[in-house]
Design an enzyme around this catalytic site. Structure first.
Site, mmCIF file in Angstrom:
data_model
loop_
_atom_site.group_PDB
_atom_site.id
_atom_site.type_symbol
_atom_site.label_atom_id
_atom_site.label_comp_id
_atom_site.label_asym_id
_atom_site.label_seq_id
_atom_site.Cartn_x
_atom_site.Cartn_y
_atom_site.Cartn_z
ATOM 1 N N HIS A 168 0.786 -1.172 0.057
ATOM 2 C CA HIS A 168 0.121 0.147 -0.123
ATOM 3 C C HIS A 168 0.879 1.414 0.079
ATOM 4 O O HIS A 168 2.121 1.074 0.339
ATOM 5 C CB HIS A 168 -0.779 -0.111 1.150
ATOM 6 C CG HIS A 168 -2.060 -1.154 1.363
ATOM 7 N ND1 HIS A 168 -2.911 -1.168 0.288
ATOM 8 C CD2 HIS A 168 -2.248 -1.915 2.213
ATOM 9 C CE1 HIS A 168 -3.552 -2.290 0.459
ATOM 10 N NE2 HIS A 168 -3.337 -2.660 1.752
ATOM 11 N N CYS A 209 -1.326 2.317 -5.159
ATOM 12 C CA CYS A 209 -2.252 3.449 -5.672
ATOM 13 C C CYS A 209 -1.477 4.577 -5.789
ATOM 14 O O CYS A 209 -0.618 4.707 -4.721
ATOM 15 C CB CYS A 209 -3.622 3.414 -5.102
ATOM 16 S SG CYS A 209 -4.858 2.241 -5.568
#
Length: 329
Positions: A168, A209
């Site tokens: 992440h 992301c």
């Protein structure tokens, strides 16, 4: 008396006629000399009387385009050789894969499907003659420790370095399994200071992301792109910022998506970006394609997909100073 006078008159007349003829011949000779001298001055060829020899055959006229130039022009030679990084050492270099799956104890979900990415990256870079080492589930401090360890290694007998981070992230950082961000700039700075990697390519591939926005498709002349992906996809959280690429030379960073948008990962089949990257590296490197051409294909294919009604556009930043062609066995 009369006859004698008449004969003398005739002989005198004959003498006068001879003098006139001689005078006229002299004037003709003078004119001829003058004409010849004038012709020589003007480079006019003198008249040559025709002989009774065999007649010369006239050569047929040729178009001027077929007549070669007396001074032919030099052909311009264009060099097609590329200045490439040396990729001859074996092993070619270290490949570090940081694979963060378990985010329990944080507000972030576990990264299902990341092990598929890890396994495929391991296979691809081993086939490129890299020495692959995997580190699973690292907290932020452990990530920095491992990165520093690899940056302090002796790479003098190697030609490149690769680091793949599967995690992440949020803007400008990747996250450790404890949810603490590690700035991308700190990771690259350590390798920028590595003396045994000077003038050698330092490659980073980051799956994460870049923020929480969903990227929408754009209508084109004949409608939306038809490519679709079925199955269960998860969105990575936050960002791994591409603007963190260090300004020093010989870096390449490939990010799963452009800034401010989500990237997608299949819970079984792995992330869209990493899976397409592995596929294109395997096929492109065997054809001796350079890394820029390969990553352009990755961008094209990933951006053509429709994922849960959204789009994904990978991004590549680099400061490479030569053409990079990675070997593949």
């Amino acid at each position: 008396m009369g006859k004698t006078g008449t004969g003398s008159n005739k002989s005198q007349g004959n003498q006068n006629e001879q003098k006139k003829l001689q005078a006229s011949d002299g004037s003709k000779r003078k004119k001829t000399v003058k004409r010849n001298s004038q012709a020589n001055k003007e480079n006019i060829p003198e008249y040559v009387p025709r002989t009774n020899g065999p007649k010369r055959k006239r050569e047929p006229l040729q178009p001027t385009s077929n007549i070669s130039d007396h001074y032919p022009k030099k052909k311009r030679v264009v060099s097609t050789q590329r200045e490439c990084y040396s990729m001859s050492k074996r092993p070619l270099g270290h490949c570090l894969i940081i694979n963060n799956f378990n985010f329990e104890g944080t507000s972030l979900g576990n990264r299902r499907g990341t092990d598929k990415d890890k396994d495929d990256l391991t296979r691809v870079f081993q086939n490129m003659f890299f020495k692959v080492e995997v580190r699973d589930d690292l907290q932020a401090s452990d990530m920095l420790t491992v990165i520093k360890e690899f940056a302090e290694r002796d790479h003098s007998q190697m030609d490149a370095f690769v680091c793949c981070i599967l995690s992440h992230g949020k803007k400008g950082s990747v996250l450790g399994t404890d949810g603490i961000p590690v700035p991308i700039s700190e990771l690259t700075q350590l390798f920028a200071e590595c003396r045994t990697l000077v003038k050698k390519p330092k490659i980073f591939f980051i799956q994460a992301c870049q923020d929480n926005e969903a990227q929408q498709g754009v209508l084109i002349a004949d409608g939306l792109v038809k490519t679709t992906e079925e199955g269960t996809f998860e969105q990575g959280s936050h960002t791994a910022a591409s603007h963190s690429v260090h300004k020093d030379a010989d870096f390449l960073i490939g990010i799963a998506t452009v800034e401010s948008y989500k990237s997608f990962r299949h819970v079984k089949d792995g992330s869209i970006f990493i899976q397409e990257l592995c596929k294109q590296l395997e096929s492109g490197c065997r054809r001796k394609e350079d890394i820029h051409s390969i990553l352009t294909k990755v961008n094209n294919i990933v951006s053509s997909k429709i994922l849960q009604g959204s789009k994904q556009m990978p991004e590549v930043r680099y400061t490479l100073t030569k053409t990079l062609v990675l070997p593949m066995q």
